[in-house]
Write an enzyme that holds these catalytic residues in place. Structure first.
Site, short mmCIF file in Angstrom:
data_model
loop_
_atom_site.label_atom_id
_atom_site.label_comp_id
_atom_site.label_asym_id
_atom_site.label_seq_id
_atom_site.Cartn_x
_atom_site.Cartn_y
_atom_site.Cartn_z
N TYR A 146 0.97 -1.26 -0.01
CA TYR A 146 0.04 -0.12 0.20
C TYR A 146 0.97 1.21 0.21
CZ TYR A 146 -3.70 -3.11 1.00
OH TYR A 146 -4.78 -4.24 1.16
N LYS A 196 4.12 -15.62 2.93
CA LYS A 196 4.29 -16.36 1.63
C LYS A 196 5.98 -16.64 1.38
CE LYS A 196 1.91 -18.10 -1.87
NZ LYS A 196 1.23 -19.22 -1.75
N ASP A 228 -2.07 -18.49 1.84
CA ASP A 228 -3.34 -19.29 1.26
C ASP A 228 -3.78 -20.31 2.30
OD1 ASP A 228 -0.87 -20.25 0.99
OD2 ASP A 228 -1.12 -21.09 -0.85
N ASP A 252 -5.36 -7.49 5.57
CA ASP A 252 -6.44 -6.75 5.12
C ASP A 252 -7.44 -7.60 4.54
OD1 ASP A 252 -8.31 -4.75 4.14
OD2 ASP A 252 -6.94 -4.04 2.48
N ASP A 256 -11.02 -9.20 7.44
CA ASP A 256 -12.21 -9.33 7.06
C ASP A 256 -12.74 -10.80 7.06
OD1 ASP A 256 -12.28 -6.60 6.74
OD2 ASP A 256 -13.35 -6.66 4.81
#
Ligand code: NAD
Length: 364
Positions: A146, A196, A228, A252, A256
């Site tokens: 970001y 990752k 994942d 992020d 959620d």
């Protein structure tokens, strides 16, 4: 041994819409918790968001930032509303919130997902899967894709190309990891670091630094999951998690996903921490569709105040008794409209605040 602190300066920023209503209830509960646990709160109220635009000409004033930086904690309701929707982006209420997070360098965003047993049927997952979930996602908030440079869209011989840069410096990983470990020390002492590392160098460094920090916390059980796999595990067996620490982009998405395990947006608290003051706020917005009607669920805001008690005030017993009081009120069948089920007693925002504050007094 130094006596632990029992008086706290709290900056209260109700904001707009239901932010004002739910903040009033959180303050009510905070006062009841203070009374039950011998804590004193010196509250200062200031404006933020649309209310600040109307009265002060900007979504957050320098004076409010100064007050925030000096406080022990900031409690914020919500900002925004249709009245200010047509303003240019730079002048909108939401800018006040983002500006404050940046000015205070709030690099760790905490989103707990806790399922209160009486609400287990409100989740889209089976009650036996969500029952007993009490996890916390610690998301790095001011770096990663970001904010990484270079970024942009360019024209190449093959057409347009968009690019962003995933970038983490070791100290950025270190400070958020340390925060996650410190929080895990007052929880169930388990940290899952999500990356990752099988593909990304950034994640390789992330994992290395997290393992270095772990050496300072021998009591903590640390494991690592690829992002994942973690997204799958959150649905398959969410109760395996205590604290999840991860970068901005992975966090992020995972926060959620974790939040939805609990069922309703009106139940979700959050905290944003830096090296200094921390900011506590519900995940929801100002809900213009129900503002001013006494219909808002104040529990997300009340649970944000519980996070404040636990983290900024280092009063885990007081935080636990707020959560117990919430659970008891739900067990007794009281619900605001957003979480109402057949057979429940629907109460207003302020009635819900009264009920929780009342049970706190009884529970001690
Ligand atoms: P919202 O979260 O305000 O509302 C979404 C839906 O959930 C609405 O139907 C609302 O009635 C319901 N809802 C939300 N909180 C609730 C609660 N506590 N109890 C009962 N029902 C609740 O999101 P939105 O409608 O997309 O945004 C409204 C305004 O809030 C916008 O101006 C937006 O920019 C702002 N916003 C602010 C924040 C913040 O201050 N942190 C976060 C999100 C949105």
């Amino acid at each position: 041994m130094a006596e632990s602190k029992n008086a706290f300066d709290v900056l209260v920023l109700p904001g707009d819409g239901i932010g004002v209503e739910v903040t009033e209830e959180a303050v009510k509960v905070l006062r009841a918790a203070g009374k039950a646990h011998g804590l004193i709160f010196n509250l200062t109220t200031a404006l933020v968001g649309g209310a600040a635009i109307d009265a002060e000409g900007a979504p957050v004033s320098d004076e409010t930032i100064r007050l925030a930086a000096q406080a022990d904690a900031v409690l914020l309701g919500a900002v925004g509303g249709p009245k200010w929707d047509d303003l240019p982006t730079e002048k909108r209420p939401e800018k006040g919130l983002l500006g404050m997070r940046k000015d205070l360098d709030l690099f760790a965003n905490l989103r707990p997902a806790q399922v209160f047993e009486p609400l287990a049927s409100a989740s889209t997952l089976k009650p036996e899967v969500v029952k007993g979930i009490d996890l916390l996602v610690v998301r790095e908030l001011v770096s990663d894709l970001y904010f990484g440079e270079p970024r942009g869209i360019t024209r190449t011989a093959e057409g347009r190309e968009g690019f962003n840069t995933m970038r983490y410096r070791d100290w950025e990983v270190e400070r958020v990891a340390r925060k996650a470990f410190e929080i895990a020390m007052v929880r169930r002492r388990k940290v899952t670091s999500v990356d990752k590392a099988n593909v990304l160098e950034t994640s390789g460094l992330w994992r290395e630094v997290v393992m270095e920090v772990a050496q300072d916390f021998p009591e903590i059980e640390l494991d690592h999951q690829y992002v994942d796999n973690c997204s799958m595990q959150l649905i398959r067996n969410p109760s395996q998690f205590d604290v999840i620490v991860t970068g901005n982009i992975f966090g992020d998405i995972l926060s959620d996903e974790a939040a939805m395990l609990t069922g309703s947006i009106g139940m979700l608290p959050s905290a944003s921490l830096g090296e200094g003051v921390a900011l506590y706020e519900p995940v929801h917005g100002s809900a213009p569709d129900i503002a001013g009607q006494g219909k808002a669920n104040p529990l997300a805001m009340i649970l944000s105040a519980a996070m404040m008690l636990e983290i900024s005030c280092e009063a885990p017993e007081a935080a636990a008794s707020v959560r117990r009081a919430v659970n008891r009120v739900l067990e007794e069948g009281y619900r605001t409209g957003d979480i109402a089920e057949r057979g429940s007693s629907v109460v207003s925002c302020s009635e819900m605040g009264d009920l929780v504050a009342g049970r706190l007094g009884e529970a001690g």
